[in-house]
Design a protein around this motif. Sequence first.
Motif, PDB file in Angstrom:
ATOM      1  N   ASP A   1       0.439  -1.230  -0.281  1.00 56.86           N
ATOM      2  CA  ASP A   1      -0.756  -0.162   0.312  1.00 56.86           C
ATOM      3  C   ASP A   1       0.885   1.043  -0.143  1.00 56.86           C
ATOM      4  O   ASP A   1      -0.023   2.312   0.590  1.00 56.86           O
ATOM      5  CB  ASP A   1      -0.645   0.162   1.241  1.00 56.86           C
ATOM      6  N   SER A   2       2.309   1.483  -0.827  1.00 60.03           N
ATOM      7  CA  SER A   2       3.034   2.319  -0.256  1.00 60.03           C
ATOM      8  C   SER A   2       2.402   2.930  -1.534  1.00 60.03           C
ATOM      9  O   SER A   2       2.443   2.620  -2.750  1.00 60.03           O
ATOM     10  CB  SER A   2       4.223   1.772  -0.835  1.00 60.03           C
ATOM     11  N   GLU A   3       2.619   4.106  -1.067  1.00 58.49           N
ATOM     12  CA  GLU A   3       1.883   5.302  -1.871  1.00 58.49           C
ATOM     13  C   GLU A   3       2.718   5.667  -2.836  1.00 58.49           C
ATOM     14  O   GLU A   3       2.459   5.711  -4.423  1.00 58.49           O
ATOM     15  CB  GLU A   3       1.764   6.973  -1.122  1.00 58.49           C
TER      16      GLU A   3
ATOM     17  N   LYS B   1       2.279   5.290  -6.863  1.00 59.05           N
ATOM     18  CA  LYS B   1       1.861   6.143  -8.130  1.00 59.05           C
ATOM     19  C   LYS B   1       2.244   5.795  -9.375  1.00 59.05           C
ATOM     20  O   LYS B   1       2.490   6.375 -10.743  1.00 59.05           O
ATOM     21  CB  LYS B   1       2.201   7.795  -7.331  1.00 59.05           C
TER      22      LYS B   1
ATOM     23  N   CYS C   1      -4.999   9.557  -6.765  1.00 60.85           N
ATOM     24  CA  CYS C   1      -5.027   9.791  -5.304  1.00 60.85           C
ATOM     25  C   CYS C   1      -4.545   9.592  -3.916  1.00 60.85           C
ATOM     26  O   CYS C   1      -5.548   9.261  -3.159  1.00 60.85           O
ATOM     27  CB  CYS C   1      -6.731  10.764  -5.243  1.00 60.85           C
ATOM     28  N   GLY C   2      -3.259   9.345  -3.949  1.00 61.94           N
ATOM     29  CA  GLY C   2      -3.132   8.565  -2.846  1.00 61.94           C
ATOM     30  C   GLY C   2      -2.474   6.418  -2.955  1.00 61.94           C
ATOM     31  O   GLY C   2      -1.737   6.153  -2.183  1.00 61.94           O
ATOM     32  N   ASN C   3      -3.629   5.753  -3.768  1.00 61.27           N
ATOM     33  CA  ASN C   3      -3.787   4.384  -3.987  1.00 61.27           C
ATOM     34  C   ASN C   3      -4.363   4.305  -5.026  1.00 61.27           C
ATOM     35  O   ASN C   3      -5.404   4.881  -5.486  1.00 61.27           O
ATOM     36  CB  ASN C   3      -4.188   4.218  -2.205  1.00 61.27           C
TER      37      ASN C   3
END
Length: 365
Positions: free
Chosen positions: A65-67, A71, A102-104
């Motif tokens: 789940d690393s942004e 990205k 938006c982040g994920n």
Amino acid sequence: MPRTTISIIKADVGSFPGHSRTHPKLLETAAQMLKAERGKLLVDSFVTHCGDDLELVMTHREGVDSEAIHKLAWNVFLACTKVAKELRLYGAGQDMLADAFCGNVRGMGPGVAEMEFEERGSDPVLIFAADKTEPGAWNFYLYKIFADPFNTAGLVIDPSLTAGFVFEVHDLVGKRKISFSCPEESYSLLAYIGAPSRYVIKHVFKKDGTIAASTSTQRLNMMAGRYVGKDDPVMIVRAQSGLPAVGEVLEPFTIPVLVAGWMRGSHHGPFMPVGLCDANCTRFDGPPRVVCFGFQVTDGKLIGPADMFDDPGFDRVRARCNELADTIRAQGPFEPHRLSLSEMEYTTLPAVEKALEKRWEPLEK
Ligand code: F6R
Ligand code: MG
Ligand code: MG
């Protein structure tokens, strides 16, 4: 030893002709962009496809789940969408449901399977990618691999496996999760995972918490609220030394299983294991298919790949899948070749029904 994370993030951002295969220019664009991150954000990467789906396999130290990782994948898909649009490939940008990152990437279109673990002395990992089917397609295989002693000999004869495994199941409709400990709760597990359109195995763990398998569970049509093709899931499975052997992980793929997907995401069809050279959908936009790549993960490096289904050992299941395809195709628009009405809600059928709605008259009492 630093922990290693494997992330597979996938999307259909355009294909040719129609929905059959990914264009080499997309594969090249993605491979170059990920290669540029090696030694920076990524330790290693591998880019491949199954049918019209582009698969990014990345190893790194960022955890799940690393942004930054999500990205990067989003940006790769954006760049590939640009190429797909230039070539006017079919369905260019299809799975990019959100306008901006938006982040994920979860909920934005792409599918994601990830796992973080401490590498064992030697760590074999198998990566699976499917086209023209849904995430629940993995349920049958994960049950066979981790809970069926008729498939996995180690569950009976290897003391490091006899304790069994824990299955985390997600309810994609109720948006809730539950865990079942097997073999004790295998009947309860089956009560749910036998309905793969709704209940999907997300993770499998050893009883000490060691991660063994992870899948993508995104359902595109539910995210988009309209028909955008099937989800075409991916899966990561670790093998050997206290986990099922590589051969035990592959063994259930010798059974011809009917899955939901195929033409217009609206038909049941046989799930065919193929080598990469055959990972292109043709007949009736299918049949649904699956590829598998084997690696040793060494300090985060992907040593491989080995194209696991490129093997005469799977010729017979492929022939049986073709036979099943002939049998079920003969039913044309009739169920159970066509999905049940509740599943057809996520296809283009409701639009046809809407046009006919006014012509229906009540039955006489
Ligand atoms: C299935 C899939 C294809 C399309 C079919 C119609 O997941 O993507 O079977 O549904 O080729 O596609 P359109 O509506 O784009 O002509
Ligand atoms: Mg497509
Ligand atoms: Mg696809």
